[in-house]
Scaffold this motif. Structure first.
Motif, PDB file in Angstrom:
ATOM      1  N   GLN A 123      12.994  12.643  -3.335  1.00 35.51           N
ATOM      2  CA  GLN A 123      12.573  11.969  -2.100  1.00 35.51           C
ATOM      3  C   GLN A 123      11.579  10.848  -2.393  1.00 35.51           C
ATOM      4  OE1 GLN A 123      11.076  15.193   0.300  1.00 35.51           O
ATOM      5  NE2 GLN A 123      13.107  15.758   1.085  1.00 35.51           N
ATOM      6  N   ALA A 124      10.648  11.108  -3.276  1.00 39.45           N
ATOM      7  CA  ALA A 124       9.662  10.087  -3.621  1.00 39.45           C
ATOM      8  C   ALA A 124      10.318   8.919  -4.349  1.00 39.45           C
ATOM      9  CB  ALA A 124       8.552  10.689  -4.471  1.00 39.45           C
ATOM     10  N   THR A 159      10.050  -0.919  -2.633  1.00 34.11           N
ATOM     11  CA  THR A 159      10.262  -2.035  -3.560  1.00 34.11           C
ATOM     12  C   THR A 159      11.181  -3.079  -2.927  1.00 34.11           C
ATOM     13  OG1 THR A 159       9.998  -0.562  -5.464  1.00 34.11           O
ATOM     14  CG2 THR A 159      11.096  -2.671  -5.847  1.00 34.11           C
ATOM     15  N   ARG A 160      12.245  -2.590  -2.266  1.00 32.75           N
ATOM     16  CA  ARG A 160      13.162  -3.517  -1.587  1.00 32.75           C
ATOM     17  C   ARG A 160      12.470  -4.219  -0.424  1.00 32.75           C
ATOM     18  NH1 ARG A 160      16.603  -0.107  -0.441  1.00 32.75           N
ATOM     19  NH2 ARG A 160      16.176   0.341   1.755  1.00 32.75           N
ATOM     20  N   ARG A 161      11.717  -3.461   0.364  1.00 30.80           N
ATOM     21  CA  ARG A 161      11.064  -4.067   1.528  1.00 30.80           C
ATOM     22  C   ARG A 161      10.030  -5.107   1.124  1.00 30.80           C
ATOM     23  NH1 ARG A 161       9.635   0.650   5.819  1.00 30.80           N
ATOM     24  NH2 ARG A 161       8.087  -0.961   6.339  1.00 30.80           N
ATOM     25  N   ILE A 162       9.331  -4.898   0.050  1.00 25.98           N
ATOM     26  CA  ILE A 162       8.361  -5.892  -0.426  1.00 25.98           C
ATOM     27  C   ILE A 162       9.071  -7.193  -0.797  1.00 25.98           C
ATOM     28  CG2 ILE A 162       6.789  -6.450  -2.333  1.00 25.98           C
ATOM     29  CD1 ILE A 162       5.913  -3.504  -2.267  1.00 25.98           C
ATOM     30  N   ALA A 163      10.205  -7.088  -1.485  1.00 30.69           N
ATOM     31  CA  ALA A 163      10.976  -8.284  -1.833  1.00 30.69           C
ATOM     32  C   ALA A 163      11.462  -9.000  -0.577  1.00 30.69           C
ATOM     33  CB  ALA A 163      12.155  -7.901  -2.728  1.00 30.69           C
ATOM     34  N   ALA A 221       0.834  -1.210   0.000  1.00 30.54           N
ATOM     35  CA  ALA A 221       0.000   0.000   0.000  1.00 30.54           C
ATOM     36  C   ALA A 221       0.866   1.255   0.000  1.00 30.54           C
ATOM     37  CB  ALA A 221      -0.922  -0.020   1.216  1.00 30.54           C
ATOM     38  N   LEU A 222       1.963   1.233   0.746  1.00 33.73           N
ATOM     39  CA  LEU A 222       2.864   2.382   0.779  1.00 33.73           C
ATOM     40  C   LEU A 222       3.534   2.597  -0.585  1.00 33.73           C
ATOM     41  CD1 LEU A 222       4.489   1.842   4.291  1.00 33.73           C
ATOM     42  CD2 LEU A 222       3.138   3.826   3.593  1.00 33.73           C
ATOM     43  N   LEU A 223       3.849   1.502  -1.281  1.00 32.02           N
ATOM     44  CA  LEU A 223       4.443   1.629  -2.613  1.00 32.02           C
ATOM     45  C   LEU A 223       3.434   2.229  -3.592  1.00 32.02           C
ATOM     46  CD1 LEU A 223       6.787   1.159  -4.565  1.00 32.02           C
ATOM     47  CD2 LEU A 223       5.926  -1.175  -4.937  1.00 32.02           C
ATOM     48  N   GLU A 224       2.190   1.787  -3.523  1.00 34.72           N
ATOM     49  CA  GLU A 224       1.157   2.362  -4.397  1.00 34.72           C
ATOM     50  C   GLU A 224       0.977   3.847  -4.119  1.00 34.72           C
ATOM     51  OE1 GLU A 224      -2.378   0.122  -3.831  1.00 34.72           O
ATOM     52  OE2 GLU A 224      -1.544  -1.758  -4.625  1.00 34.72           O
ATOM     53  N   LEU A 225       0.938   4.217  -2.837  1.00 33.38           N
ATOM     54  CA  LEU A 225       0.811   5.623  -2.468  1.00 33.38           C
ATOM     55  C   LEU A 225       2.012   6.426  -2.964  1.00 33.38           C
ATOM     56  CD1 LEU A 225      -0.509   7.965  -0.890  1.00 33.38           C
ATOM     57  CD2 LEU A 225       0.704   7.125   1.156  1.00 33.38           C
ATOM     58  N   THR A 226       3.206   5.862  -2.806  1.00 33.34           N
ATOM     59  CA  THR A 226       4.424   6.559  -3.234  1.00 33.34           C
ATOM     60  C   THR A 226       4.453   6.759  -4.742  1.00 33.34           C
ATOM     61  OG1 THR A 226       5.647   5.630  -1.355  1.00 33.34           O
ATOM     62  CG2 THR A 226       6.951   6.476  -3.201  1.00 33.34           C
ATOM     63  N   GLU A 227       4.072   5.720  -5.485  1.00 35.63           N
ATOM     64  CA  GLU A 227       4.084   5.841  -6.945  1.00 35.63           C
ATOM     65  C   GLU A 227       3.057   6.871  -7.426  1.00 35.63           C
ATOM     66  OE1 GLU A 227       3.530   1.789  -8.113  1.00 35.63           O
ATOM     67  OE2 GLU A 227       5.694   1.370  -8.190  1.00 35.63           O
ATOM     68  N   ALA A 228       1.883   6.889  -6.795  1.00 37.03           N
ATOM     69  CA  ALA A 228       0.885   7.886  -7.171  1.00 37.03           C
ATOM     70  C   ALA A 228       1.367   9.294  -6.842  1.00 37.03           C
ATOM     71  CB  ALA A 228      -0.436   7.598  -6.454  1.00 37.03           C
ATOM     72  N   THR A 229       1.993   9.430  -5.668  1.00 37.12           N
ATOM     73  CA  THR A 229       2.520  10.743  -5.281  1.00 37.12           C
ATOM     74  C   THR A 229       3.683  11.153  -6.181  1.00 37.12           C
ATOM     75  OG1 THR A 229       1.880  10.298  -2.986  1.00 37.12           O
ATOM     76  CG2 THR A 229       3.453  12.084  -3.367  1.00 37.12           C
ATOM     77  N   GLN A 267      10.273   5.103  -3.210  1.00 30.24           N
ATOM     78  CA  GLN A 267       9.846   4.036  -4.120  1.00 30.24           C
ATOM     79  C   GLN A 267      10.834   2.880  -4.101  1.00 30.24           C
ATOM     80  OE1 GLN A 267      10.134   4.897  -8.360  1.00 30.24           O
ATOM     81  NE2 GLN A 267       8.188   3.831  -8.752  1.00 30.24           N
ATOM     82  N   ALA A 268      12.126   3.187  -4.145  1.00 31.59           N
ATOM     83  CA  ALA A 268      13.143   2.133  -4.088  1.00 31.59           C
ATOM     84  C   ALA A 268      13.104   1.409  -2.741  1.00 31.59           C
ATOM     85  CB  ALA A 268      14.523   2.736  -4.332  1.00 31.59           C
ATOM     86  N   LEU A 269      12.885   2.174  -1.666  1.00 33.58           N
ATOM     87  CA  LEU A 269      12.821   1.585  -0.324  1.00 33.58           C
ATOM     88  C   LEU A 269      11.699   0.562  -0.227  1.00 33.58           C
ATOM     89  CD1 LEU A 269      13.417   1.460   2.739  1.00 33.58           C
ATOM     90  CD2 LEU A 269      11.898   3.442   3.009  1.00 33.58           C
TER      91      LEU A 269
END
Length: 470
Positions: free
Chosen positions: A230-231, A239-243, A188-196, A235-237
């Motif tokens: 920053q965004a 993506t890494r945490r999901i993996a 959810a945080l990745l989706e929010l980050t990508e939209a932002t 996004q990279a953060l």
């Protein structure tokens, strides 16, 4: 009268006695009631909810999570190790219990010996032969309960290991659940980050166009580019945490995550069944770690009985019956019957203080067991109290954070209107957008913390998987 009482005395001696100290459960070293105060809210009455605590399939309502829990309980290697440990201690108990019964062995032997001339009574060398076949039995009279004490100790250790297996199972359920909710939150945080990030990139392009036209400054461009960077880092953060979450889940499952998981529920408190309210007085009795510690304590108590019995005589009986002959052909002829009976008594006289030291060690281990048992109760009390404090405060925290997100949405909308009207610079819009993004991230993390607090409270109450459904 004295002679008439001898059979009764003999029966009492043969039945044995026990030198195990009377076991008394240590008093719980915690207060009788759960903490109260502003952090804990209204906890309700003191009724018992131990029987009402739902098993894990009902507590977790997300079908995808339930599927993962099934896989973990089937394939997790830590759980397999715990199960094998239970089987090992069960075997050790069976070994020790067998010592309470006589042994019966079948034996056959043969012996041929040549006597030289100077050792033979007749002065002529000869060859002597002896063959024997029969049954041999041995039994120790457990008059002072040494063997029974060791058997009780082995039984309690086996029962403690069973409870330890349940502890591993409950911990596994909690670990899978918290990792799953972390995975969902990071998604959810990745989706929010990508939209932002998309919004930031659009804003940067607009400001760069304005700067080229001379209506925006280099400061505006740098500020917009800073938010984009920053965004991108966020996004990279995520993506890494999901993996990493996927890797952690697969380790807990003992296999890959199934590709055909059911549709998951929205990430919110509706994903779990809330632990019933109220302050039960006996819920700590559900904790397998507390029961395991008590079984270990009772094992140490039984070991004292064995150490005490070592000071007294040990009486063992060995008997054999069969056939013996000097010729193999005559082994089963008439008159070749043979038997022997050999009672043996062993009385400790001098052992340089070994038995006294062994008893001291057994008593000290019991003291260690008492302290371990009391510590397990204190730890359980603290974990439940922490869970109750979380329940009493997270609702207010989430409500305030949700209201903060709504305020920042309104702030961002007003800032955009004022910029469109030429009242404020675009820096105000960027600041409002940044604050909105930060507050939305905080809300998702607070929701995760609230869910995890309920999972931890469920674990602290001794909740677990229904054994009948494994």
């Amino acid at each position: 009268m004295k002679f008439k009482s001898l059979p009764v005395f003999a029966l009492l001696m043969l039945s044995g006695c026990s030198l195990i100290p009377d076991y008394q459960q240590p008093a719980a070293p915690v207060q009788a009631q759960w903490p109260t105060g502003e952090a804990y809210g209204v906890q309700g009455d003191q009724r018992s909810i131990a029987a009402a605590l739902p098993e894990a399939r009902k507590f977790f309502k997300d079908p995808a999570l339930v599927r993962l829990l099934d896989a973990a309980l089937e394939n997790n290697r830590d759980l397999r190790i715990a199960a094998k440990n239970v089987e090992s201690y069960r075997a050790l108990y069976r070994i020790q219990r067998a010592e309470r019964f006589p042994t019966l062995d079948g034996e056959a032997s043969g012996n041929r010996t040549r006597l030289p001339d100077d050792l033979s009574p007749t002065g002529d060398s000869r060859i002597d032969s002896q063959y024997q076949v029969g049954l041999v039995t041995a039994y120790e009279l457990d008059l002072f309960g040494r063997i029974r004490s060791l058997s009780s100790q082995a039984l309690e250790k086996y029962l403690a290991t069973e409870e330890a297996q349940r502890s591993v199972q409950i911990a596994l359920i909690g670990d899978v659940a918290t990792t799953y909710f972390l995975w969902r939150t990071d998604q959810a945080l990745l989706e929010l980050t990508e939209a932002t990030l998309t919004s930031y990139v659009e804003s940067l392009a607009m400001i760069e166009s304005s700067a080229a036209a001379g209506t925006s400054s280099e400061l505006d461009v740098r500020q917009a580019r800073t938010l984009v960077n920053q965004a991108q880092a966020q996004q990279a953060l995520y993506t890494r945490r999901i993996a990493q979450n996927v890797n952690a889940l697969q380790l807990l499952l003992g296999s890959k995550i199934p590709t055909d998981l059911p549709q998951n529920l929205p990430l919110a408190m509706s994903a779990i069944e809330k632990v019933p309210a109220g302050l039960p007085a006996d819920l700590l009795l559900n904790r397998p770690d507390i029961r395991s510690a008590e079984h270990q304590l009772m094992a140490a108590n039984a070991n004292i009985g064995a150490a005490r019995a070592a000071f007294f005589p040990r009486i063992s009986l060995t008997a054999s019956a069969g056939s013996a002959s000097s010729d193999l052909d005559g082994l089963f002829n008439s008159g070749s019957d043979s038997w022997s009976f050999a009672p043996k008594i062993s009385v400790p006289i001098f052992n340089a203080g070994k038995l006294r030291a062994n008893l001291d060690y057994a008593e000290l281990q019991k003291d260690v067991g008492v302290a371990t048992y009391e510590k397990s109760i204190q730890t359980a009390f603290r974990e439940v109290a922490d869970g109750l404090a979380a329940r009493g405060t997270y609702g207010k925290q989430l409500s305030a954070q949700s209201e903060l997100v709504d305020n920042y949405k309104a702030y961002f909308s007003l800032a955009q209107q004022r910029y469109d009207q030429g009242v404020d610079s675009y820096l105000t819009v960027l600041d409002a957008q940044r604050e909105l993004f930060s507050s939305q991230q905080k809300l998702l993390n607070d929701q995760l913390d609230q869910i995890n607090s309920e999972v931890q409270l469920y674990k602290a109450l001794g909740g677990g998987w229904s054994v009948s459904q494994n």
